[in-house]
Enzyme design. Sequence first.
Site, PDB file in Angstrom:
ATOM      1  N   GLY A 280       9.174  28.805 -12.394  1.00 20.85           N
ATOM      2  CA  GLY A 280      10.279  27.468 -12.184  1.00 20.85           C
ATOM      3  C   GLY A 280      10.388  27.028 -13.005  1.00 20.85           C
TER       4      GLY A 280
ATOM      5  CD  GLU B  47       8.789  33.291  -9.687  1.00 18.71           C
ATOM      6  OE1 GLU B  47       9.162  32.216  -9.757  1.00 18.71           O
ATOM      7  OE2 GLU B  47       9.403  34.013 -10.492  1.00 18.71           O
TER       8      GLU B  47
ATOM      9  CD  GLU C 275      12.666  29.625  -9.963  1.00 15.81           C
ATOM     10  OE1 GLU C 275      13.439  30.275  -8.484  1.00 15.81           O
ATOM     11  OE2 GLU C 275      11.690  28.948  -9.521  1.00 15.81           O
TER      12      GLU C 275
ATOM     13  CB  ALA D 294       4.719  26.200  -9.843  1.00 20.41           C
TER      14      ALA D 294
END
Length: 260
Positions: free
Chosen positions: A112, A135, A115, A66
Amino acid sequence: MNYENILAEQDNGLAVVTINRPTKLNALNRATILELHEAFKALDADKSVQVIIVTGSGEKAFVAGADIAEFADFNVSEGEKLAALGQELLFDLVQNLSTPVIAAVNGFALGGGLELAMAAHFRIASDNAKMGLPEVSLGVIPGYGGTQRLPQLVGKGRAMEMIMTAGMINAEEAKAYGLVNHVVLQAELLDFCKGIAAKIMKNSPVAIAKAISAINANYEDGVNGYNVEVAAFGESFGTEDFKEGTTAFLEKRKAVFPGK
């Protein structure tokens, strides 16, 4: 439709969505998530599209995470809203799309990015791909479904280790874990995915959509996946695709599915 952060191309029933932010290693910012939402919704509504491949531009990254700069100053409420909205707009949307989505993981798939790949219906990796959920090294946890989908794909123990160490695994390890289905040379990745897409497109799109729904039901709390399968199986008998498929089989010819 013209996009700033992604490319969307269609050809003979196959759509390729490319996240196109190479200078940012294709990191997911809010604008990119919104554009991906719009693209996936539009492609799923287009009945001429039978398979979607999602990949990243360049040779380094699928999606390297991200865009941290966007949320570094968020408070508790803003962080929760970020995760909830992202899951709704993109990650849950992709998982439950009736059109099959293949993730062509062409490099780093971190945070992300992993994901997003996990939200796709299955994954193919290039031999240089590296995957992880880093993360916790930033003092946060995966917020776009990573703590849920990774254990489903690789098992609780491996997911715990990957998340708690914030480490990366390579493509062959990802294949051994069951995180990706195949590993191919990077130069061959897109063609390999297109080959699998071509096999999918020979089959009934109506039946495939029902199969996706039934498989996903097994992972929903409070839902009996067997019951969903039974209902979807029965509904299939009322479709034109079922009539065409069974007739073609009895007539010893290839089926031409109308997609109805």
